[in-house]
Scaffold this active site. Structure first.
Site, mmCIF file in Angstrom:
data_model
loop_
_atom_site.group_PDB
_atom_site.id
_atom_site.type_symbol
_atom_site.label_atom_id
_atom_site.label_comp_id
_atom_site.label_asym_id
_atom_site.label_seq_id
_atom_site.Cartn_x
_atom_site.Cartn_y
_atom_site.Cartn_z
ATOM 1 N N HIS A 86 -11.011 70.738 30.296
ATOM 2 C CA HIS A 86 -11.764 69.637 30.972
ATOM 3 C C HIS A 86 -11.609 68.533 30.795
ATOM 4 O O HIS A 86 -10.135 68.033 30.624
ATOM 5 C CB HIS A 86 -13.516 69.792 30.730
ATOM 6 C CG HIS A 86 -14.911 70.349 30.703
ATOM 7 N ND1 HIS A 86 -14.428 71.801 29.686
ATOM 8 C CD2 HIS A 86 -15.276 70.556 31.498
ATOM 9 C CE1 HIS A 86 -15.775 72.297 30.459
ATOM 10 N NE2 HIS A 86 -16.145 71.435 31.579
ATOM 11 N N LYS B 122 -14.378 63.380 29.301
ATOM 12 C CA LYS B 122 -15.225 64.759 28.887
ATOM 13 C C LYS B 122 -15.764 63.922 27.319
ATOM 14 O O LYS B 122 -15.070 63.920 26.580
ATOM 15 C CB LYS B 122 -15.367 66.376 29.378
ATOM 16 C CG LYS B 122 -16.743 66.961 28.991
ATOM 17 C CD LYS B 122 -16.205 68.084 28.923
ATOM 18 C CE LYS B 122 -17.623 68.917 29.062
ATOM 19 N NZ LYS B 122 -19.056 68.884 29.312
HETATM 20 P P1 NAD Z 1 -20.137 60.542 34.663
HETATM 21 O O1 NAD Z 1 -20.295 59.394 33.300
HETATM 22 O O2 NAD Z 1 -19.660 59.800 35.402
HETATM 23 O O3 NAD Z 1 -22.292 60.759 34.848
HETATM 24 C C1 NAD Z 1 -23.128 59.921 34.057
HETATM 25 C C2 NAD Z 1 -24.005 58.753 35.138
HETATM 26 O O4 NAD Z 1 -26.271 58.738 34.051
HETATM 27 C C3 NAD Z 1 -23.890 57.693 34.815
HETATM 28 O O5 NAD Z 1 -23.306 56.963 36.534
HETATM 29 C C4 NAD Z 1 -24.660 56.547 33.974
HETATM 30 O O6 NAD Z 1 -24.617 55.445 33.777
HETATM 31 C C5 NAD Z 1 -25.676 57.354 34.481
HETATM 32 N N1 NAD Z 1 -26.368 57.456 32.934
HETATM 33 C C6 NAD Z 1 -26.612 57.337 32.098
HETATM 34 N N2 NAD Z 1 -28.212 56.521 31.033
HETATM 35 C C7 NAD Z 1 -28.503 56.645 31.831
HETATM 36 C C8 NAD Z 1 -30.226 56.519 32.915
HETATM 37 N N3 NAD Z 1 -30.386 56.176 31.538
HETATM 38 N N4 NAD Z 1 -30.846 55.922 33.410
HETATM 39 C C9 NAD Z 1 -30.326 56.477 35.257
HETATM 40 N N5 NAD Z 1 -29.003 56.654 35.033
HETATM 41 C C10 NAD Z 1 -27.763 56.998 34.240
HETATM 42 O O7 NAD Z 1 -21.188 62.128 33.902
HETATM 43 P P2 NAD Z 1 -20.779 63.907 35.140
HETATM 44 O O8 NAD Z 1 -19.035 64.048 35.096
HETATM 45 O O9 NAD Z 1 -21.753 63.090 36.030
HETATM 46 O O10 NAD Z 1 -21.547 64.614 33.771
HETATM 47 C C11 NAD Z 1 -23.453 64.218 33.258
HETATM 48 C C12 NAD Z 1 -23.796 65.451 32.690
HETATM 49 O O11 NAD Z 1 -24.148 66.070 33.103
HETATM 50 C C13 NAD Z 1 -22.715 65.541 31.123
HETATM 51 O O12 NAD Z 1 -23.343 65.841 30.176
HETATM 52 C C14 NAD Z 1 -20.717 66.392 32.172
HETATM 53 O O13 NAD Z 1 -20.891 67.849 30.675
HETATM 54 C C15 NAD Z 1 -22.764 67.285 32.694
HETATM 55 N N6 NAD Z 1 -22.207 68.417 33.287
HETATM 56 C C16 NAD Z 1 -23.437 69.410 33.305
HETATM 57 C C17 NAD Z 1 -22.656 70.814 34.643
HETATM 58 C C18 NAD Z 1 -23.640 71.068 34.493
HETATM 59 O O14 NAD Z 1 -23.626 72.356 35.627
HETATM 60 N N7 NAD Z 1 -24.601 72.363 34.108
HETATM 61 C C19 NAD Z 1 -22.113 70.264 35.742
HETATM 62 C C20 NAD Z 1 -20.817 69.126 35.253
HETATM 63 C C21 NAD Z 1 -21.475 68.137 34.460
#
Ligand code: NAD
Length: 272
Positions: free
Chosen positions: A160, A164
């Site tokens: 990744h 991450k």
């Molecule tokens: P990122 O860091 O770009 O985005 C996360 C966002 O959440 C940030 O903007 C942050 O400010 C916000 N956030 C954190 N705490 C918060 C709160 N209390 N209230 C509101 N917003 C809040 O991360 P990303 O790459 O978008 O990934 C996010 C998560 O999704 C990770 O855990 C990643 O592993 C997961 N993910 C899962 C899949 C899937 O298919 N299940 C796919 C991609 C990413």
């Protein structure tokens, strides 16, 4: 089934997945972006959700008041952090709405909280929301069942992007669970998550993980079944985050008509 567009809230709206979800909802018939939420203190509070996702203004202002949004909405799409997702599950239960959780790196304690919230909320949670990876999970389970532990070793390799924060990835663990289920074993006690130094020979029947991080890679996963003189590799490449966002929106629409409970993407896709 309601005839009106499903009102969805994107939490973590300014994140990599949040922005992708906003674009996906705008393009998906039968859904509307009802609200967009970011963490308190985020520089994106007060900004237009469409503007920060590259769509231009759409008239939805990013807020830090999730409950106010949830009580008027029908579903929440949540790709944030474990601590935030646990809070959102409690709020989704209070509001009795759909909660789609894509967040990875959750602890056993977090999973217990999700189960409790699912008494009132309709929760769909998966370490990977794409059709391709969920199919890969089914194929991995079959392969692990057919190719037994005496002669075949299972290793899961993932890569990744450099931002991450959790490892192994939620997808690697999903594939590990599928392999463990095919073998009828418990993943937690049978997995080797790290190797370093003089480890001794591989213990038969264990499932190994290897993690790579770098650049902008969206998600590469391989399940390697290694036997004497031959090797089978099952793999998936994600080249666009929209596969996860489309899966999450599909999950929300599916869960709209379900009873409260904790579901997986296998339920949504009819692969369970
Ligand atoms: P990122 O860091 O770009 O985005 C996360 C966002 O959440 C940030 O903007 C942050 O400010 C916000 N956030 C954190 N705490 C918060 C709160 N209390 N209230 C509101 N917003 C809040 O991360 P990303 O790459 O978008 O990934 C996010 C998560 O999704 C990770 O855990 C990643 O592993 C997961 N993910 C899962 C899949 C899937 O298919 N299940 C796919 C991609 C990413």
């Amino acid at each position: 089934m309601s005839g009106t567009d499903m009102k969805l809230v994107v939490v973590g709206a300014a994140g990599r997945m949040g922005q992708t979800l906003i674009r996906t909802i705008k393009a998906r018939p039968g859904t509307q972006l009802f609200a967009a939420v970011e963490r308190p203190g985020s520089p994106f509070i007060g900004r237009d959700a469409g503007e920060i996702s590259g769509l231009g203004p759409i008239g939805v202002t990013i807020t830090d008041k999730p409950l106010e949004a949830f009580v008027e909405a029908e579903g929440v799409l949540d790709f944030t952090s474990p601590v935030a997702s646990v809070e959102f599950a409690d709020l989704a239960a209070q509001a009795r709405i759909v909660h789609v959780i894509g967040t990875t790196g959750c602890s056993t304690g977090d999973e217990t909280r999700f189960k409790a919230a699912a008494r009132h909320a309709r929760i769909v949670k998966s370490g990977n929301m794409s059709l391709g990876v969920n199919l890969l999970g089914v194929l991995t389970e079959q392969a692990a069942r057919a190719l037994g532990p005496a002669d075949w070793d299972i290793e899961i390799l993932e890569m990744h992007h450099k931002h991450k924060v959790d490892a192994p990835s939620g997808t690697a663990l999903l594939l590990g669970e599928a392999a463990a289920s095919g073998r009828g074993i418990d993943l937690t006690s049978q997995s080797v998550r790290v190797r370093d130094g003089h480890t001794g020979a591989r213990v038969a029947g264990t499932i190994g993980f290897a993690t790579l991080r770098g650049g902008s890679v969206i998600g590469e996963h391989s399940v390697i079944l290694a036997g004497e003189g031959e090797q089978v590799t099952l793999s998936h490449s994600a080249t666009d985050r929209s596969i996860f966002a489309r899966g999450a929106v599909t999950a929300a629409l599916w869960a709209r008509d379900q009873k409260p409970g904790l579901y997986s993407m296998l339920d949504v896709l009819g692969l369970s």
